[in-house]
Design an enzyme around this catalytic site. Structure first.
Site, PDB file in Angstrom:
ATOM      1  N   ASN A 164      34.065  -0.013  -3.210  1.00 49.40           N
ATOM      2  CA  ASN A 164      32.800  -0.770  -3.274  1.00 49.40           C
ATOM      3  C   ASN A 164      33.095  -2.249  -3.096  1.00 49.40           C
ATOM      4  O   ASN A 164      34.168  -2.725  -3.449  1.00 49.40           O
ATOM      5  CB  ASN A 164      32.150  -0.539  -4.643  1.00 49.40           C
ATOM      6  CG  ASN A 164      30.827  -1.267  -4.788  1.00 49.40           C
ATOM      7  OD1 ASN A 164      29.989  -1.238  -3.874  1.00 49.40           O
ATOM      8  ND2 ASN A 164      30.616  -1.930  -5.905  1.00 49.40           N
ATOM      9  N   SER A 172      24.588  -5.878   6.622  1.00 51.10           N
ATOM     10  CA  SER A 172      25.437  -6.846   7.329  1.00 51.10           C
ATOM     11  C   SER A 172      26.914  -6.490   7.169  1.00 51.10           C
ATOM     12  O   SER A 172      27.710  -6.715   8.082  1.00 51.10           O
ATOM     13  CB  SER A 172      25.158  -8.277   6.851  1.00 51.10           C
ATOM     14  OG  SER A 172      25.628  -8.479   5.546  1.00 51.10           O
ATOM     15  N   ASN A 173      27.275  -5.904   6.029  1.00 50.03           N
ATOM     16  CA  ASN A 173      28.667  -5.457   5.877  1.00 50.03           C
ATOM     17  C   ASN A 173      28.958  -4.270   6.797  1.00 50.03           C
ATOM     18  O   ASN A 173      30.043  -4.190   7.380  1.00 50.03           O
ATOM     19  CB  ASN A 173      28.961  -5.104   4.414  1.00 50.03           C
ATOM     20  CG  ASN A 173      29.258  -6.339   3.594  1.00 50.03           C
ATOM     21  OD1 ASN A 173      30.340  -6.915   3.690  1.00 50.03           O
ATOM     22  ND2 ASN A 173      28.290  -6.769   2.807  1.00 50.03           N
ATOM     23  N   MET A 175      22.801   0.700  -3.385  1.00 49.63           N
ATOM     24  CA  MET A 175      22.334   0.260  -4.693  1.00 49.63           C
ATOM     25  C   MET A 175      21.926   1.436  -5.575  1.00 49.63           C
ATOM     26  O   MET A 175      20.858   1.442  -6.193  1.00 49.63           O
ATOM     27  CB  MET A 175      21.196  -0.751  -4.528  1.00 49.63           C
ATOM     28  CG  MET A 175      21.605  -1.969  -3.711  1.00 49.63           C
ATOM     29  SD  MET A 175      23.174  -2.713  -4.224  1.00 49.63           S
ATOM     30  CE  MET A 175      22.576  -4.229  -4.946  1.00 49.63           C
ATOM     31  N   ARG A 176      22.777   2.436  -5.632  1.00 49.46           N
ATOM     32  CA  ARG A 176      22.554   3.564  -6.535  1.00 49.46           C
ATOM     33  C   ARG A 176      23.789   3.747  -7.404  1.00 49.46           C
ATOM     34  O   ARG A 176      24.909   3.543  -6.937  1.00 49.46           O
ATOM     35  CB  ARG A 176      22.374   4.858  -5.743  1.00 49.46           C
ATOM     36  CG  ARG A 176      20.991   5.103  -5.236  1.00 49.46           C
ATOM     37  CD  ARG A 176      20.945   6.405  -4.482  1.00 49.46           C
ATOM     38  NE  ARG A 176      21.041   7.582  -5.336  1.00 49.46           N
ATOM     39  CZ  ARG A 176      20.025   8.081  -6.038  1.00 49.46           C
ATOM     40  NH1 ARG A 176      18.857   7.498  -6.001  1.00 49.46           N
ATOM     41  NH2 ARG A 176      20.172   9.149  -6.778  1.00 49.46           N
ATOM     42  N   ILE A 177      23.539   4.162  -8.629  1.00 49.02           N
ATOM     43  CA  ILE A 177      24.648   4.489  -9.516  1.00 49.02           C
ATOM     44  C   ILE A 177      25.141   5.884  -9.136  1.00 49.02           C
ATOM     45  O   ILE A 177      24.342   6.801  -8.961  1.00 49.02           O
ATOM     46  CB  ILE A 177      24.177   4.450 -10.988  1.00 49.02           C
ATOM     47  CG1 ILE A 177      23.772   3.006 -11.342  1.00 49.02           C
ATOM     48  CG2 ILE A 177      25.250   4.972 -11.921  1.00 49.02           C
ATOM     49  CD1 ILE A 177      23.022   2.877 -12.653  1.00 49.02           C
ATOM     50  N   LEU A 178      26.443   6.014  -8.948  1.00 49.01           N
ATOM     51  CA  LEU A 178      26.988   7.320  -8.553  1.00 49.01           C
ATOM     52  C   LEU A 178      27.212   8.163  -9.804  1.00 49.01           C
ATOM     53  O   LEU A 178      27.666   7.666 -10.827  1.00 49.01           O
ATOM     54  CB  LEU A 178      28.318   7.159  -7.811  1.00 49.01           C
ATOM     55  CG  LEU A 178      28.346   6.239  -6.579  1.00 49.01           C
ATOM     56  CD1 LEU A 178      29.667   6.442  -5.830  1.00 49.01           C
ATOM     57  CD2 LEU A 178      27.181   6.482  -5.644  1.00 49.01           C
ATOM     58  N   HIS A 234      31.495  -6.025  -4.137  1.00 51.36           N
ATOM     59  CA  HIS A 234      30.554  -6.626  -5.086  1.00 51.36           C
ATOM     60  C   HIS A 234      30.598  -8.144  -4.926  1.00 51.36           C
ATOM     61  O   HIS A 234      31.685  -8.722  -4.847  1.00 51.36           O
ATOM     62  CB  HIS A 234      30.929  -6.225  -6.518  1.00 51.36           C
ATOM     63  CG  HIS A 234      29.952  -6.726  -7.521  1.00 51.36           C
ATOM     64  ND1 HIS A 234      28.710  -6.146  -7.704  1.00 51.36           N
ATOM     65  CD2 HIS A 234      30.004  -7.778  -8.375  1.00 51.36           C
ATOM     66  CE1 HIS A 234      28.046  -6.817  -8.630  1.00 51.36           C
ATOM     67  NE2 HIS A 234      28.815  -7.819  -9.051  1.00 51.36           N
ATOM     68  N   ARG A 260      19.807  12.784 -10.374  1.00 54.23           N
ATOM     69  CA  ARG A 260      20.873  12.029  -9.707  1.00 54.23           C
ATOM     70  C   ARG A 260      22.025  12.979  -9.318  1.00 54.23           C
ATOM     71  O   ARG A 260      22.613  12.870  -8.247  1.00 54.23           O
ATOM     72  CB  ARG A 260      21.377  10.968 -10.690  1.00 54.23           C
ATOM     73  CG  ARG A 260      22.257   9.903 -10.099  1.00 54.23           C
ATOM     74  CD  ARG A 260      22.610   8.878 -11.160  1.00 54.23           C
ATOM     75  NE  ARG A 260      21.460   8.091 -11.594  1.00 54.23           N
ATOM     76  CZ  ARG A 260      20.919   7.091 -10.891  1.00 54.23           C
ATOM     77  NH1 ARG A 260      21.434   6.759  -9.726  1.00 54.23           N
ATOM     78  NH2 ARG A 260      19.888   6.437 -11.355  1.00 54.23           N
TER      79      ARG A 260
END
Ligand code: GAR
Length: 199
Positions: free
Chosen positions: A107, A12-13, A90-93, A109, A65
């Site tokens: 980002n 939606s964003n 929804m992943r850690i960079l 939040h 990763r």
């Protein structure tokens, strides 16, 4: 300026960003939409909007990763992306990506960071019984939901709020805030406080 949006879910964003581009409220070019989830509705939105490069990268195809993020960096460079916008990604960079795009990843939040980091910020705020929560847009560093804050807006928690009603109000706030911040980053007209307000 050419920017990318990364999204894992509904998008939606992303839609708010696409709409703002259409209305001229974001002056820039959306050169890439990337997802780590094959069934992310964000991918459908991107295709429907005619985004030129819509990419799904399956994390299971990569040994680590770091390997995944190295492939992401390669795509970003190939497409000459100058800003990465995380919109429900929804992943850690890993450092390989954060360092390659230092100061050029933002980002959003759904909480007033540093409160309620993580993947369930709206639920956690509701469970904590706070009277006010909100939305944060921040530059991304090597920690999760952390980095210099660009903008925050408050959202009240109302009596009788459910997860759905509060999430809807937070989303509505996101859809106003994020396009505005993205445009200011792209135009270079941001006034970012020097201190790390998320620390
Ligand atoms: C948004 O509420 C965003 O703030 C949140 O994921 C949602 C994505 O919604 N991000 C995080 O929780 C990051 N820690 P969308 O797919 O409808 O844009």
């Amino acid at each position: 300026m050419n920017f990318a949006v990364f999204a894992s879910g509904n998008g939606s964003n992303l839609q708010a960003i696409i709409d703002a581009l259409g209305q001229g409220a974001i002056k820039g070019s959306l050169g890439l939409v990337l997802s780590d989830k094959a069934d992310a509705y964000a991918l459908t939105r991107a295709r429907q909007a005619g985004v030129e490069h819509v990419v799904f990268l399956d994390p299971r195809d990569f040994a680590s990763r770091t390997a995944f993020d190295a492939a992401v960096v390669e795509i970003l460079k190939e497409r000459q992306i100058e800003l990465v916008v995380l919109a429900g990604f929804m992943r850690i960079l890993s450092p390989v990506l954060v360092r390659a795009y230092a100061g050029r990843i933002i980002n959003i939040h759904p909480a007033l960071l540093p409160a309620f980091k993580g993947a369930h910020a709206v639920r956690d705020a509701l469970a904590a019984g706070v009277a006010t929560t909100g939305v944060t847009v921040h530059f991304v560093d090597e920690e999760v939901d952390h980095g210099p804050v660009i903008a925050q807006v408050s959202v009240p928690v109302l009596e009788g709020d459910t997860l759905a009603s509060l999430a809807a109000r937070i989303h509505a706030a996101e859809h106003v805030l994020y396009p505005d911040v993205i445009n200011r980053v792209l135009q270079g007209t941001l006034d970012v406080p020097a201190q790390d307000a998320c620390a």
